[in-house]
Structure formats: C-alpha cells, structure tokens
Design an enzyme around this catalytic site. Structure first.
Site, PDB file in Angstrom:
ATOM      1  N   CYS A  50      64.432  30.777  92.922  1.00  0.00           N
ATOM      2  CA  CYS A  50      64.683  31.980  93.707  1.00  0.00           C
ATOM      3  C   CYS A  50      65.175  33.083  92.777  1.00  0.00           C
ATOM      4  O   CYS A  50      66.184  32.914  92.089  1.00  0.00           O
ATOM      5  CB  CYS A  50      65.727  31.698  94.783  1.00  0.00           C
ATOM      6  SG  CYS A  50      66.360  33.198  95.564  1.00  0.00           S
ATOM      7  N   GLU A  91      54.207  34.526  83.277  1.00  0.00           N
ATOM      8  CA  GLU A  91      53.440  34.877  84.468  1.00  0.00           C
ATOM      9  C   GLU A  91      54.338  34.977  85.704  1.00  0.00           C
ATOM     10  O   GLU A  91      54.120  34.307  86.716  1.00  0.00           O
ATOM     11  CB  GLU A  91      52.314  33.868  84.694  1.00  0.00           C
ATOM     12  CG  GLU A  91      51.255  33.895  83.608  1.00  0.00           C
ATOM     13  CD  GLU A  91      50.082  32.978  83.877  1.00  0.00           C
ATOM     14  OE1 GLU A  91      49.000  33.233  83.330  1.00  0.00           O
ATOM     15  OE2 GLU A  91      50.251  31.987  84.634  1.00  0.00           O
ATOM     16  N   CYS A 122      64.612  33.045 101.243  1.00  0.00           N
ATOM     17  CA  CYS A 122      65.811  32.249 101.522  1.00  0.00           C
ATOM     18  C   CYS A 122      66.973  33.163 101.931  1.00  0.00           C
ATOM     19  O   CYS A 122      66.856  34.386 101.989  1.00  0.00           O
ATOM     20  CB  CYS A 122      66.189  31.429 100.297  1.00  0.00           C
ATOM     21  SG  CYS A 122      66.864  32.403  98.930  1.00  0.00           S
ATOM     22  N   GLU A 141      46.685  35.564  76.734  1.00  0.00           N
ATOM     23  CA  GLU A 141      46.000  34.299  77.029  1.00  0.00           C
ATOM     24  C   GLU A 141      44.551  34.562  77.403  1.00  0.00           C
ATOM     25  O   GLU A 141      44.235  35.551  78.064  1.00  0.00           O
ATOM     26  CB  GLU A 141      46.665  33.561  78.199  1.00  0.00           C
ATOM     27  CG  GLU A 141      48.019  32.975  77.940  1.00  0.00           C
ATOM     28  CD  GLU A 141      48.526  32.165  79.128  1.00  0.00           C
ATOM     29  OE1 GLU A 141      47.684  31.718  79.956  1.00  0.00           O
ATOM     30  OE2 GLU A 141      49.744  31.971  79.246  1.00  0.00           O
ATOM     31  N   LYS A 166      45.128  19.276  81.551  1.00  0.00           N
ATOM     32  CA  LYS A 166      44.573  18.418  80.490  1.00  0.00           C
ATOM     33  C   LYS A 166      43.087  18.644  80.277  1.00  0.00           C
ATOM     34  O   LYS A 166      42.545  18.290  79.230  1.00  0.00           O
ATOM     35  CB  LYS A 166      44.833  16.943  80.802  1.00  0.00           C
ATOM     36  CG  LYS A 166      44.168  16.392  82.046  1.00  0.00           C
ATOM     37  CD  LYS A 166      44.511  14.914  82.244  1.00  0.00           C
ATOM     38  CE  LYS A 166      43.920  14.359  83.528  1.00  0.00           C
ATOM     39  NZ  LYS A 166      44.534  14.984  84.739  1.00  0.00           N
ATOM     40  N   HIS A 180      41.827  21.808  80.628  1.00  0.00           N
ATOM     41  CA  HIS A 180      41.696  23.225  80.285  1.00  0.00           C
ATOM     42  C   HIS A 180      41.283  23.361  78.825  1.00  0.00           C
ATOM     43  O   HIS A 180      41.683  22.564  77.979  1.00  0.00           O
ATOM     44  CB  HIS A 180      43.037  23.931  80.518  1.00  0.00           C
ATOM     45  CG  HIS A 180      42.946  25.435  80.537  1.00  0.00           C
ATOM     46  ND1 HIS A 180      42.799  26.187  79.392  1.00  0.00           N
ATOM     47  CD2 HIS A 180      42.979  26.323  81.564  1.00  0.00           C
ATOM     48  CE1 HIS A 180      42.760  27.469  79.724  1.00  0.00           C
ATOM     49  NE2 HIS A 180      42.859  27.575  81.026  1.00  0.00           N
TER      50      HIS A 180
END
Length: 678
Positions: A116, A151, A158, A310, A359, A361
């Site tokens: 949060c 990211e 909440c 990326e 795994k 990627h």
C-alpha cells in the site's frame, strides 16, 4: 541531471539478477557480457528479502560481491532499491502494508506491487532501505544510476488510503461544500456532510473502473486516479530524499511503462532526473504506436534524451502468443528507440531465470548458458555497432515542428465518461493522428498541457474532452500569433472536475474554433457515414468514409470544408477551419478514415512549410531525425519483411553503421536500419 556519460557511448546492457544463480556462473556471465559489448547492468531490483532478512537486520554481503564482480569486469552499474516487493516477514508482522483491491478484497502476501503506497510501514521501511543502500554504495566507482522501485503502479483502497484520500481532498477543495459542488453530489442525493463519510471509490461504493462498470460519481473516481498517482509519487520522492542524503551526484530514475493508464507521468517528470521506460511492442502492433510512445517519453522532459530501460532480446513470455522476434527485429526496435531520443539500449533480461513466471522470457544468455545462439549473436552484433558509434548520437535532439497533445487526466475523464460510446479509447484516437504523420515521414513531439506551444507550427489535440483553467487562453494566444491548431469531436465538454460546460460545446474553445456543437451520434462498429469535401482544399477532393462518432456542429465564424453525406444530418459541417488572428483552428467533427487524415495533415503541414524527411511516402519505412552540433542524423528503418530500396532525397550522405558513402537510394534488408549523417 542527464545520464552519466562517462561511458562516452550509448549504454548497452540490461537487468541482471545474479542472486538467483550460484556464484560459479558469475565469471562466465561477465565474460559473455564483454563478448556481447554489454557495459551496463541493472542489479538489486528484487532483493529486499536478501538485504533485510529481519526487521532489525541488514545483510549486504551478496550485493557487495555482485558490485565487486561487475566492477572487475568494467561493467557499469545501475543500482535498484528493491522496494517493488516487500519481504514476507513484513507482511506477516504489519498487515497494513498489504493492498486492498478494487473489489474490496484484502491481499495476502505474494506477487509484486502488493504494498500500500499510503502504509506508514511501507514508506518507513522503503525509505530506510534506500538510505542504507545510498550510504553504502553512493560513492561506488562503478555506480552510474539509481533505479527506484520498478514499474510503479496500481491503486489501493484500504483504510490507510481512505484517510489519506480525505486529507488530499481537503487540501484540494478546502471545504466539504466546495467538494459537493464540484462533484455534483446533488445528483441521486449523494451529498456529503462530513469528510469521514467519503470512502475510496471501488466496486463496493461509488467506483467507476476501466472495465466500464458505472456508478454515480465519475468525479470521485477521477480524483481517486489523481490521488493514486500522487500517492505513488510520494513514495518515489521519499526514496529520492533518502538517497540524496548520501549520493548527490548520481542521477535517479524509475522505469515508466509508456502509455500506462494509472499514472500521470507529466506530473512525475520534474522529479525524475532522466526518463526511462520499458518497451514491449506486441508482434502485431503497428510500428508507429511504439514510435509515438518513445516520443511521449521524450516529451516528458521537454525533449531530453531518455533511457530504453527494458526490452526483450527475443520473446515476451506474458503476451497471449509468445512470438519470437525475427532476425533483425531486435536490432530494429533498439535503433527505433535511439532514433526517437534514447541514449541507452537495455534488455530484460541478461541471463534467463530458471524458475517462476519469467523463466520463458527472452534473455541475452539463454538456459543453454553459452553464446552460440541466434539471440546472443544478434546482441553481440548490436553491441559492436554501438561501440563503433561512440558518443556521436549522445544528447542529440529531434527537431519536430508538429506537436501532438497528450494528457493523462483528460484520458481518465474521457474513458470514465458515461457515453457517447463504450469504445472511446483516448490513446487509439491520438495515435490515429500520429500514425498519419508517421506515414508522411513528418517528425512529431508529444506535448503536455504545460508544454511550450510556441516551439511548434502545428498543435494537434485529439479528444480534448476536458479543458483545464488557462488552457483555452493558451490555445488562443498560439493561434492568434500564427500557429495552426487542430482538435476533434468530443472536445471542450467538461471542466477539470468533470462538470459539463454550459453555453454550448466546445466551451472555452468555441471562440477560437468558431463553431458550436449540438449533439453527438454514436455509430455502431459496423456503421459508417460519408465525409464530403466541398472543394475548399484543392489537394483534398472527393468523398471519404467516417465512423465511430459524428458530431452535429454549427458554424459561427468558421468556414465549412466538408459536410456529412448521409443520415438526417447530411449536409451539416464535418470539417471546419476558423481564421483567428494570424493563425488557423481546425475542427474535425468525426473520426475519418486514414487516407483522409493523411491528406489533411499533409496539406496543413505544407501550408506551414513543414517538410517531410523523405521525398515521398515509402510504405513500411520509418524516418526519424536527431540533431547535434549542427549535424543531422537521419534514421531509416525498414519495417517490411522484405528488403526495400529507400529514396533518401539526398544526393550524398555518410552511413554510420556501414561506414560507407551512399547516394540517393539505399537498400535496406528486411528489418534493416541505416543512420545517415547529413
């Protein structure tokens, strides 16, 4: 501050997670990095449990070894703060750290971005970890850049967020009476009498969400999106403050996600030293969409070069169909980023993970563990080219004369709107205009509301639904001084709190556009109308298809250039232009087919003396330009699956990648790239 240019070249590297591997692999990793020309590694992105195994215990021994190993191999370091995923002990001991989702469900431990942003626990521990890292590594000789979190995104609903939201609202509106007025709470009798009566707008309350589930209060949802973006920004700023206590001269970033909906990146940009983003175009995505997103990231800081943080070397495992990048495509997408202003080319990931969801990627080093793979060879070839280019392109800037407006808050409001169509998609509509200019090989800047319009000859603002205070005056000043402004249907409808304007659409833009709008007709997906030119533009004659929305408008001072051809509003204006001062303001009252937009924008640019980068349209060829020290660097990118002979329109130029002098025509292989020094 821009990125550190101590490497004197385009940075080349990516995310590296050696904590997932036995140490015996590390030496081989560094050797393969060097073989591929990789000189930068992003580390420590998801290592919080290793760094802080208990509340009062920190352990930096493994990170010390990683930093030492990279420094020995002359690999520059981007150091993450690891705050994107909290440790399990923290969630067990302090449940306030866990998010509540839009459906009102309290999360348990697991996943990432499950913290949060308004949890005091999360904020305290995240800032403390960032400070510990800065104190230890802030002056490390191999450190190039700080990478906060990863990211960042997502909202929480909440009790902590409810309390913080009320504080945010009090600061924004001052009194409960003002809030009731701007939220229009008299509708359905939803008046608030006390701040504590306001709850986060989720599925259980007043929420309107991206999946078009509607409730009463679009205004509260709009403000919650603002609040959500601000909450995450506050977390980022806390980490920056902690780092700056011990590391004052190293730039700081966090990686953005392009047109990601939930954060207003223009609000974030002043606090980011260098913009970085993660680019994962789908195999069937038009190249112009990725080009537009690069331009948007560059536009966040007024044209300052950005970082490609990326991309995948080959395959993205999370797409519905994990299609490989064809030979040449990885290099093509890399150079597209550089063409639009990137001073780095980075991957996720450098070595492929053995387990969990990534795994499969793509990675520079595949599970086979050596360099004898197609992907590694292509990465090494690109690394060698970037090494030869050196710093010739570093800090080179594009020089567009056309700006396209992009506004996150307007996007939220458009897509929360109850009508006129559930298919309203702000990014898609903006891209239509970008795509037409892309095909014309005309450079574009993506511009925020606070951008300097006077730098441009033409400003285009599709779907300008929300008009904020002062914006209309800015447009009037731009047009009056000789600029050309274009906007579209569904513009000037509401103010910044999503209250409809009175006195006729497009509200405050009515004067500069010289029209007023009466109704909007939403067409079914299979339906079309006709846009009939009336001969006002010699270069644009005939009849064109239009669809989606047709706005019924009336002219006041504007000139009609095209009318509708069908339905009860046949003959009513569909395209108008208004002379205002020394400039022109166009209004496109419907969504035309692409050939019309190409012809219209070609005409507008020609009238303003804006030239294409190439002598004529060349299908599948992207052209972009960067300028440095009086020299132009023209990028040509072949998005075709076959070779293409491109006409540069230049009698002679020097091609940087091959080191050869070329004449007017240059042959580009499938997915090939050329960089011409002019």
């Amino acid at each position: 501050m821009p990125i550190n240019n101590k490497l004197k070249k385009v940075w080349y590297g990516g995310d590296y997670n050696p904590e997932q591997w036995d140490k015996r692999y590390w030496d081989e990793d560094v050797r393969l990095f060097q073989l591929a020309g990789i000189d930068v590694a992003t580390v420590n992105v998801f290592s919080w449990p290793l760094l802080q195994p208990a509340e009062d215990e920190y352990d930096f021994s493994m990170l010390d070894s990683i930093m030492e190993k990279l420094q020995e191999g002359n690999i520059g370091i981007i150091l993450g703060t690891s705050t994107a995923a909290h440790p399990a002990w923290m969630a067990a001991r302090y449940p306030d750290i866990l998010r509540v989702d839009w459906e009102g469900r309290k999360r348990t431990y697991g996943g990432r971005h499950n913290s949060c942003p308004n949890s005091p626990t999360y904020r305290n521990y995240a800032a403390a970890l960032a400070e510990k890292l800065a104190e230890r590594y802030g002056n490390h000789p191999g450190l190039l850049l700080w990478h906060v979190n990863n990211e960042m995104g997502g909202y929480c609903y909440c009790d902590n967020c409810a309390k913080a939201f009320r504080v945010w609202l009090k600061k924004r509106y001052g009194t409960i009476e003002t809030l009731n007025k701007v939220w229009y709470t008299a509708f359905w009798g939803h008046t608030f009498y006390d701040w504590n009566e306001i709850v986060p707008p989720n599925l259980l309350s007043e929420g309107v969400h991206w999946n078009w589930q509607r409730s009463n209060q679009t205004s509260i949802s709009l403000d919650y999106f603002r609040f959500g973006s601000d909450s995450l920004l506050a977390c980022y700023k806390l980490e920056v403050e902690a780092i700056r206590k011990h590391s004052r001269n190293i730039p700081i970033t966090t990686n953005f996600m392009g047109t990601y909906k939930e954060m207003n990146y223009f609000d974030w940009a002043p606090y980011i030293d260098v913009i970085s983003w993660d680019s994962y175009p789908a195999p069937n995505q038009p190249p112009s969409m990725n080009a537009m997103t690069h331009d948007l990231m560059r536009g966040l800081k007024d044209g300052q070069p950005f970082m490609l943080m990326e991309q995948t070397p080959s395959v993205a495992n999370w797409q519905p169909y994990c299609k490989l990048k064809r030979p040449g495509e990885m290099k093509k997408w890399s150079y597209q980023a550089v063409a639009h202003g990137a001073d780095t080319v980075m991957f996720f990931q450098l070595r492929k993970s053995l387990g969990s969801c990534e795994k499969m990627h793509g990675a520079v080093i595949e599970h086979v563990g050596h360099g004898n793979t197609r992907v590694f060879r292509e990465c090494a070839e690109l690394g060698e080219e970037l090494g030869r280019l050196g710093d010739v392109l570093i800090d080179a800037r594009p020089d567009a004369q056309v700006g396209i407006l992009y506004d996150w808050e307007n996007r939220w409001a458009v897509e929360l709107s109850s009508g006129p169509s559930n298919d309203l998609n702000y990014v898609k509509e903006v891209h239509k205009y970008y795509d037409a200019l892309y095909d014309l090989h005309i450079p574009v800047d993506m511009v925020g509301l606070n951008g300097d319009f006077n730098r441009y000859e033409v400003i285009i603002a599709p779907l300008l639904y929300m008009i904020k205070p002062g914006f209309a005056a800015k447009v009037e000043s731009f047009v009056e001084a000789g600029g050309t402004f274009l906007t579209t249907y569904f513009s000037g409808i509401v103010n910044e709190t999503d209250l409809a304007v009175t006195g006729g659409y497009p509200g405050e833009l009515r004067k500069v556009l010289g029209i007023w709008a009466e109704e909007i007709d939403a067409l079914y997906p299979e339906d079309t109308n006709e846009l009939v030119m009336n001969g006002a533009i010699q270069e644009l004659q005939g009849t064109f298809s239009c669809s989606f929305l047709c706005e019924l408008i009336h002219t006041e001072t504007a000139e009609v250039m095209a009318t509708y051809g069908e339905d009860f509003y046949a003959g009513m204006p569909a395209l108008t232009v208004n002379r205002y001062g020394q400039g022109l303001a166009y209004y496109v009252a419907t969504s035309p087919e692409k050939p019309f937009l190409v012809k219209l924008l070609e005409y507008i640019c020609k009238e303003k003396g804006i030239e294409s980068l190439l002598p004529f349209q060349q299908q599948g060829i992207e052209a972009s330009r960067r300028v440095k020290d009086g020299r132009n660097y023209l990028f040509l990118i072949n998005h075709n699956n076959t070779s293409f002979v491109a006409n540069t329109g230049l009698p002679s130029s020097f091609e940087l990648l091959s080191g050869k002098r070329v004449t007017q025509n240059i042959e580009l292989p499938a997915h090939g790239v050329a960089i011409l020094q002019v």
